[in-house]
Scaffold this motif. Structure first.
Motif, short mmCIF file in Angstrom:
data_model
loop_
_atom_site.label_atom_id
_atom_site.label_comp_id
_atom_site.label_asym_id
_atom_site.label_seq_id
_atom_site.Cartn_x
_atom_site.Cartn_y
_atom_site.Cartn_z
N ARG A 89 -20.58 4.15 3.92
CA ARG A 89 -19.51 3.86 4.65
C ARG A 89 -18.73 2.69 4.89
NH1 ARG A 89 -23.02 7.51 7.71
NH2 ARG A 89 -23.85 5.71 9.00
N GLU A 90 -19.67 1.60 4.89
CA GLU A 90 -19.32 0.12 5.17
C GLU A 90 -18.59 0.02 4.04
OE1 GLU A 90 -18.77 -3.38 7.07
OE2 GLU A 90 -19.41 -1.49 7.63
N TYR A 91 -19.04 0.01 2.47
CA TYR A 91 -18.04 -0.14 1.64
C TYR A 91 -16.97 0.51 1.51
CZ TYR A 91 -22.42 -2.59 -0.74
OH TYR A 91 -23.10 -3.37 -1.02
N GLU A 92 -16.82 1.69 1.88
CA GLU A 92 -15.52 2.55 2.06
C GLU A 92 -14.57 1.71 2.74
OE1 GLU A 92 -12.81 5.40 0.75
OE2 GLU A 92 -15.00 4.98 -0.15
N ARG A 93 -15.10 1.13 4.34
CA ARG A 93 -14.41 0.55 5.11
C ARG A 93 -13.80 -0.62 4.50
NH1 ARG A 93 -14.81 -2.80 9.36
NH2 ARG A 93 -16.94 -3.60 8.60
N ILE A 94 -14.68 -1.60 3.77
CA ILE A 94 -14.33 -2.71 3.32
C ILE A 94 -13.07 -2.53 2.34
CG2 ILE A 94 -14.92 -4.71 1.97
CD1 ILE A 94 -17.59 -4.63 3.43
N LYS A 95 -13.26 -1.38 1.25
CA LYS A 95 -12.56 -1.11 0.27
C LYS A 95 -10.98 -0.84 0.93
CE LYS A 95 -11.92 2.19 -3.32
NZ LYS A 95 -12.35 3.68 -3.90
N LEU A 96 -11.10 0.13 2.00
CA LEU A 96 -9.90 0.22 2.56
C LEU A 96 -9.20 -0.92 3.16
CD1 LEU A 96 -10.59 3.48 4.48
CD2 LEU A 96 -8.97 3.44 2.44
N MET A 97 -9.91 -1.74 3.93
CA MET A 97 -9.36 -3.00 4.24
C MET A 97 -8.61 -3.70 3.18
SD MET A 97 -11.99 -4.09 7.37
CE MET A 97 -12.54 -5.45 6.66
N ASP A 98 -9.59 -3.73 1.75
CA ASP A 98 -9.09 -4.50 0.86
C ASP A 98 -7.66 -4.20 0.38
OD1 ASP A 98 -10.85 -6.72 1.02
OD2 ASP A 98 -12.34 -5.58 -0.52
N GLU A 99 -7.38 -2.60 0.25
CA GLU A 99 -6.38 -2.12 -0.32
C GLU A 99 -5.11 -2.24 0.67
OE1 GLU A 99 -7.39 2.06 -0.73
OE2 GLU A 99 -8.70 1.62 -2.41
N GLU A 100 -5.50 -2.13 1.92
CA GLU A 100 -4.34 -2.06 3.04
C GLU A 100 -3.74 -3.87 2.94
OE1 GLU A 100 -4.11 -2.21 7.88
OE2 GLU A 100 -5.32 -0.92 6.99
N LEU A 101 -4.59 -4.85 2.72
CA LEU A 101 -4.37 -6.33 2.56
C LEU A 101 -3.59 -6.25 1.33
CD1 LEU A 101 -4.62 -9.22 3.71
CD2 LEU A 101 -6.66 -9.16 2.18
N LYS A 102 -3.95 -5.84 0.07
CA LYS A 102 -3.35 -5.84 -1.21
C LYS A 102 -1.84 -5.15 -0.96
CE LYS A 102 -3.82 -4.80 -5.97
NZ LYS A 102 -2.57 -4.18 -6.20
N LYS A 103 -1.79 -4.00 -0.27
CA LYS A 103 -0.36 -3.22 -0.11
C LYS A 103 0.52 -4.05 0.67
CE LYS A 103 1.42 0.98 1.66
NZ LYS A 103 1.14 2.22 2.48
N GLU A 104 -0.07 -4.75 1.82
CA GLU A 104 0.86 -5.93 2.63
C GLU A 104 1.21 -6.85 1.72
OE1 GLU A 104 -1.22 -6.88 5.99
OE2 GLU A 104 -1.26 -4.89 6.73
N LYS A 105 0.60 -7.50 0.86
CA LYS A 105 0.67 -8.56 0.06
C LYS A 105 2.00 -8.19 -0.91
CE LYS A 105 -1.48 -11.99 -2.86
NZ LYS A 105 -2.58 -12.58 -3.49
N ASP A 106 1.37 -7.13 -1.64
CA ASP A 106 2.70 -6.68 -2.58
C ASP A 106 3.97 -6.38 -2.07
OD1 ASP A 106 0.41 -6.72 -4.49
OD2 ASP A 106 0.09 -4.44 -4.45
N GLU A 107 4.10 -5.78 -0.93
CA GLU A 107 5.40 -5.59 -0.02
C GLU A 107 6.08 -6.82 0.29
OE1 GLU A 107 6.79 -3.41 4.02
OE2 GLU A 107 4.74 -2.47 2.82
N LEU A 108 5.05 -7.97 0.79
CA LEU A 108 5.83 -9.16 0.94
C LEU A 108 6.46 -9.71 -0.05
CD1 LEU A 108 5.88 -11.09 3.33
CD2 LEU A 108 3.68 -12.11 2.74
#
Length: 197
Positions: A89-108
């Motif tokens: 669960r913790e690894y999944e949560r970290i993975k989702l946070m990383d994906e969200e961060l990458k998505k925001e960075k790509d959009e920026l």
């Protein structure tokens, strides 16, 4: 097909078979055409369009962890699975946070690149507009010889005119020498181009 008897012919190829032949979609186009044909068979039938997939979210981690397990050898065999589940669960949560961060960075980055391209296009358009306006202004003001004002030829003509008044040509040649070269005092050697736009 070992023997030419009816039993050795596959059922799908047997002409006596009443089974409908299988229709396979050979290309994406034929597959789509087949789906449309199926939809048009019964137009009154309601079409169910699947809902778009929702973004994955996980429950936030617990505030207080009462039983902290480890993967040490001292833990019981039942605790191992609890530890593995919490770690997953913790690894999944970290993975989702990383994906969200990458998505925001790509959009920026995309927005920044798009804004930069738009700015360059506007600068180029403005530069071309100024050139067109300048061309229009100078096109209306033509000299005596038909050459546009604002160029080197006009400056040479002015020098030639000044030289003619003093008795020298544009080349600095005086009186008789200018006539020997074939030019009058006020004339400038060169090619005159007439724009016929």
């Amino acid at each position: 097909m070992s023997e030419p008897i009816p039993e050795s012919i596959p059922t799908s190829q047997d002409p006596r078979s009443k089974r409908p032949t299988k229709r396979r979609a050979l290309t994406p186009l034929s597959e789509q055409a087949n789906e449309i044909k199926t939809l048009f068979k019964d137009p009154s039938k309601e079409i169910r369009i699947p809902e778009p997939s929702k973004a994955r979210t996980l429950a936030p981690p617990p505030e207080i962890i009462a039983n902290v397990q480890g993967s040490s050898a001292g833990a019981g065999s039942g605790e191992f699975h609890v530890y593995k589940a919490s770690r997953r669960r913790e690894y999944e949560r970290i993975k989702l946070m990383d994906e969200e961060l990458k998505k925001e960075k790509d959009e920026l980055e995309f927005n920044k690149a798009r804004e930069e391209a738009r700015r360059k296009d506007e600068e180029k358009t403005e530069k071309n507009r100024k050139k067109r306006e300048k061309r229009k202004k100078t096109k209306g003001k033509k000299g005596k010889t038909g050459v546009e004002d604002g160029g080197e030829v006009v400056a040479d003509q002015e020098m030639a005119a000044n030289g003619a008044a003093k008795g020298t040509s544009a080349d600095g040649v005086t009186g008789q020498e200018a006539k020997v070269d074939g030019y009058d005092n006020g004339e400038v050697p060169g090619v005159i181009i007439h724009d016929e736009d």
